[in-house]
Design a protein around this motif. Structure first.
Motif, PDB file in Angstrom:
ATOM      1  N   LEU A 117     -17.302 -15.294 -23.234  1.00  0.00           N
ATOM      2  CA  LEU A 117     -16.348 -14.189 -23.250  1.00  0.00           C
ATOM      3  C   LEU A 117     -16.590 -13.231 -22.095  1.00  0.00           C
ATOM      4  CD1 LEU A 117     -16.282 -13.232 -27.065  1.00  0.00           C
ATOM      5  CD2 LEU A 117     -14.517 -14.439 -25.785  1.00  0.00           C
ATOM      6  N   GLY A 118     -17.835 -12.849 -21.899  1.00  0.00           N
ATOM      7  CA  GLY A 118     -18.142 -11.818 -20.917  1.00  0.00           C
ATOM      8  C   GLY A 118     -17.753 -12.177 -19.496  1.00  0.00           C
ATOM      9  N   HIS A 119     -17.947 -13.434 -19.107  1.00  0.00           N
ATOM     10  CA  HIS A 119     -17.603 -13.781 -17.722  1.00  0.00           C
ATOM     11  C   HIS A 119     -16.098 -13.674 -17.496  1.00  0.00           C
ATOM     12  CE1 HIS A 119     -16.105 -17.863 -18.654  1.00  0.00           C
ATOM     13  NE2 HIS A 119     -15.855 -18.037 -17.366  1.00  0.00           N
ATOM     14  N   MET A 120     -15.300 -13.942 -18.562  1.00  0.00           N
ATOM     15  CA  MET A 120     -13.858 -13.743 -18.446  1.00  0.00           C
ATOM     16  C   MET A 120     -13.524 -12.252 -18.393  1.00  0.00           C
ATOM     17  SD  MET A 120     -12.429 -16.633 -18.080  1.00  0.00           S
ATOM     18  CE  MET A 120     -10.944 -15.694 -17.837  1.00  0.00           C
ATOM     19  N   GLY A 121     -14.231 -11.447 -19.175  1.00  0.00           N
ATOM     20  CA  GLY A 121     -13.995 -10.002 -19.156  1.00  0.00           C
ATOM     21  C   GLY A 121     -14.214  -9.404 -17.779  1.00  0.00           C
ATOM     22  N   VAL A 122     -15.277  -9.838 -17.099  1.00  0.00           N
ATOM     23  CA  VAL A 122     -15.549  -9.337 -15.746  1.00  0.00           C
ATOM     24  C   VAL A 122     -14.431  -9.738 -14.798  1.00  0.00           C
ATOM     25  CG1 VAL A 122     -17.101  -9.489 -13.764  1.00  0.00           C
ATOM     26  CG2 VAL A 122     -18.057  -9.280 -16.073  1.00  0.00           C
ATOM     27  N   LYS A 123     -14.034 -11.010 -14.836  1.00  0.00           N
ATOM     28  CA  LYS A 123     -12.974 -11.483 -13.942  1.00  0.00           C
ATOM     29  C   LYS A 123     -11.671 -10.727 -14.171  1.00  0.00           C
ATOM     30  CE  LYS A 123     -14.478 -16.295 -13.190  1.00  0.00           C
ATOM     31  NZ  LYS A 123     -13.993 -17.683 -13.079  1.00  0.00           N
ATOM     32  N   LEU A 124     -11.306 -10.557 -15.442  1.00  0.00           N
ATOM     33  CA  LEU A 124     -10.026  -9.929 -15.752  1.00  0.00           C
ATOM     34  C   LEU A 124     -10.023  -8.445 -15.418  1.00  0.00           C
ATOM     35  CD1 LEU A 124      -9.402 -11.775 -19.120  1.00  0.00           C
ATOM     36  CD2 LEU A 124      -7.972 -11.977 -17.066  1.00  0.00           C
ATOM     37  N   ALA A 125     -11.087  -7.721 -15.779  1.00  0.00           N
ATOM     38  CA  ALA A 125     -11.152  -6.290 -15.484  1.00  0.00           C
ATOM     39  C   ALA A 125     -11.126  -6.046 -13.979  1.00  0.00           C
ATOM     40  CB  ALA A 125     -12.411  -5.685 -16.098  1.00  0.00           C
TER      41      ALA A 125
ATOM     42  N   SER B 141     -30.579 -10.275 -18.898  1.00  0.00           N
ATOM     43  CA  SER B 141     -31.226 -11.278 -18.053  1.00  0.00           C
ATOM     44  C   SER B 141     -31.069 -10.924 -16.584  1.00  0.00           C
ATOM     45  CB  SER B 141     -30.623 -12.661 -18.325  1.00  0.00           C
ATOM     46  OG  SER B 141     -31.146 -13.618 -17.449  1.00  0.00           O
ATOM     47  N   GLU B 142     -32.164 -10.586 -15.945  1.00  0.00           N
ATOM     48  CA  GLU B 142     -32.119 -10.234 -14.523  1.00  0.00           C
ATOM     49  C   GLU B 142     -31.590 -11.391 -13.680  1.00  0.00           C
ATOM     50  OE1 GLU B 142     -32.263  -7.485 -11.606  1.00  0.00           O
ATOM     51  OE2 GLU B 142     -32.809  -7.109 -13.719  1.00  0.00           O
ATOM     52  N   SER B 143     -31.779 -12.610 -14.188  1.00  0.00           N
ATOM     53  CA  SER B 143     -31.343 -13.782 -13.429  1.00  0.00           C
ATOM     54  C   SER B 143     -29.821 -13.872 -13.313  1.00  0.00           C
ATOM     55  CB  SER B 143     -31.880 -15.058 -14.085  1.00  0.00           C
ATOM     56  OG  SER B 143     -31.325 -15.231 -15.380  1.00  0.00           O
TER      57      SER B 143
ATOM     58  N   ALA C 298     -23.167 -12.222 -11.887  1.00  0.00           N
ATOM     59  CA  ALA C 298     -22.220 -11.197 -12.336  1.00  0.00           C
ATOM     60  C   ALA C 298     -21.486 -10.572 -11.158  1.00  0.00           C
ATOM     61  CB  ALA C 298     -22.945 -10.130 -13.145  1.00  0.00           C
ATOM     62  N   HIS C 299     -22.203 -10.336 -10.063  1.00  0.00           N
ATOM     63  CA  HIS C 299     -21.533  -9.823  -8.858  1.00  0.00           C
ATOM     64  C   HIS C 299     -20.503 -10.830  -8.359  1.00  0.00           C
ATOM     65  CE1 HIS C 299     -23.454  -6.013  -8.056  1.00  0.00           C
ATOM     66  NE2 HIS C 299     -24.675  -6.534  -8.170  1.00  0.00           N
ATOM     67  N   ALA C 300     -20.864 -12.106  -8.386  1.00  0.00           N
ATOM     68  CA  ALA C 300     -19.953 -13.146  -7.913  1.00  0.00           C
ATOM     69  C   ALA C 300     -18.686 -13.213  -8.762  1.00  0.00           C
ATOM     70  CB  ALA C 300     -20.653 -14.497  -7.901  1.00  0.00           C
ATOM     71  N   LEU C 301     -18.801 -12.891 -10.032  1.00  0.00           N
ATOM     72  CA  LEU C 301     -17.649 -12.900 -10.931  1.00  0.00           C
ATOM     73  C   LEU C 301     -16.705 -11.731 -10.678  1.00  0.00           C
ATOM     74  CD1 LEU C 301     -19.503 -13.837 -14.251  1.00  0.00           C
ATOM     75  CD2 LEU C 301     -17.847 -15.293 -13.046  1.00  0.00           C
ATOM     76  N   GLY C 302     -17.208 -10.677 -10.019  1.00  0.00           N
ATOM     77  CA  GLY C 302     -16.366  -9.531  -9.714  1.00  0.00           C
ATOM     78  C   GLY C 302     -16.927  -8.187 -10.131  1.00  0.00           C
ATOM     79  N   ALA C 303     -18.151  -8.150 -10.658  1.00  0.00           N
ATOM     80  CA  ALA C 303     -18.735  -6.878 -11.074  1.00  0.00           C
ATOM     81  C   ALA C 303     -19.095  -6.034  -9.848  1.00  0.00           C
ATOM     82  CB  ALA C 303     -19.980  -7.119 -11.921  1.00  0.00           C
ATOM     83  N   ASP C 304     -18.745  -4.749  -9.901  1.00  0.00           N
ATOM     84  CA  ASP C 304     -19.124  -3.820  -8.829  1.00  0.00           C
ATOM     85  C   ASP C 304     -20.578  -3.411  -8.942  1.00  0.00           C
ATOM     86  OD1 ASP C 304     -16.431  -3.311  -7.549  1.00  0.00           O
ATOM     87  OD2 ASP C 304     -15.986  -2.806  -9.635  1.00  0.00           O
TER      88      ASP C 304
END
Length: 350
Positions: free
Chosen positions: A187-195, A208-210, A215-221
């Motif tokens: 769910l979360g990876h879709m939430g990042v992409k959509l937001a 998870s630091e890993s 997460a940045h690649a998915l679109g997180a600022d």
């Protein structure tokens, strides 16, 4: 019609090949040859009897994409060869206030789920997308406009996509809004992409630091390790909206403290046991809210699919064949997938 499928005969039995019956299409029905079906955590909970009320044999699957192979005489919106999808519901009462408002997921008499809901079709309850074919009323079939090469990665949009899109849309994620996404999974990876596509400032939270780079690649600022108190304090009182996708009990106060006045923490993860009770004081001083959200109605799900097609959004998936479903369930429990398994339904007849 006899159709190859994969399902379980009891909670303590593995999924295995079985043949099921699908109805001959009626006047309003669309017959779909299923190409791919996503694997949702709900499938595991249901098929293993971890949620009450599982009906056996249980054939899970509500992230379905494929092609129309036949239509009833009264069908107007679809024709043979169309690329289509079916999500988490295949019928509703269509008469209650929610249904009339296009919110079939909140049907007051109970929506008919794509699997494990009572129906007049054999064997007396709905059977889902871990199968080669399904027959669905035209009002609950969706158009898919993504390129065919992306079709497998479109399947999880029918649950993971709409489960995150609906609350983001409802609470107004967009330019000028700071939005948090808790958990970087199915769910979360879709939430990042959509937001991100909606134009919001997006902050991903993970234990998870890993997962920071992903997460940045998915679109997180920005990415926050939620176990780091200093990183969490740096964002105190700054979020308009936080979408919590984690399906395990955790302390919600850590996230309500990050909300602005009138901000909302929305829960879409469904843990097996309750979260610890949140602090009331943390809510009343700031008029903050803790809310929940389900999937979307049919119109909103179509809107989501069109939005994703326009922005080139699909899920990040790992393809599996039908015989690997139980192994995939075990990996899913360990969080060992980035970020959604999808069944190649051509392997159901192998």
């Amino acid at each position: 019609m006899t159709t190859h499928a994969f399902g379980a005969q009891a909670a303590d039995q593995p999924l295995a090949a079985l043949d099921i019956q699908r109805r001959t299409p009626g006047p309003r029905d669309v017959q779909i040859d299923i190409a791919y079906c996503g694997v949702c955590h709900s499938d595991l909970h249901t098929v293993r009897g971890e949620w009450p009320g599982t009906l056996y044999p249980c054939v899970p699957g509500h992230e379905i994409v494929g092609h129309v192979s036949a239509v009833g005489g009264d069908v107007t919106g679809f024709k043979a060869g169309d690329t289509v999808g079916v999500g988490c519901l295949v019928d509703s009462c269509r008469q209650c206030a929610s249904c009339r408002e296009g919110l079939e997921q909140f049907c007051s008499t109970g929506m008919v789920g794509t699997y494990n809901s009572p129906t007049t079709d054999a064997p007396g309850h709905t059977l889902g997308g871990y199968s080669q074919r399904i027959v669905v009323d035209q009002d609950f079939v969706l158009h898919v406009h993504h390129p065919q090469a992306q079709l497998a990665a479109v399947a999880p949009l029918l649950c993971a996509g709409i489960t995150t899109y609906s609350p983001l849309r409802h609470w107004g994620a967009g330019p000028g809004k700071k939005v948090g996404i808790v958990g970087i999974g199915g769910l979360g990876h879709m939430g990042v992409k959509l937001a991100h596509a909606m134009g919001a400032q997006v902050v991903a939270f993970t234990t998870s630091e890993s997962k920071r780079e992903a997460a940045h690649a998915l679109g997180a600022d920005a990415v926050v390790n939620s176990r780091d108190a200093a990183q969490m304090r740096a964002h105190a009182g700054s979020f308009d909206f936080i979408l919590d996708t984690v399906a395990a009990p955790h302390v919600l106060d850590a996230y309500t403290a990050l909300l602005k006045r009138d901000g909302t923490l929305c829960l879409v993860g469904a843990p097996a046991s309750p979260h610890p009770s949140p602090s009331v004081m943390g809510l009343i001083f700031g008029r903050k809210a803790i809310a929940g959200s389900l999937i979307g109605g049919i119109a909103e799900t179509q809107e989501m699919l069109d939005f994703c097609a326009h922005h080139g959004i699909t899920a990040d998936i790992e393809m599996i064949d039908a015989h690997a479903i139980d192994a995939a369930y075990e990996r899913m429990l360990r969080g060992d997938v980035k970020y959604r398994f999808v069944i190649d339904c051509a392997t159901l007849g192998a």
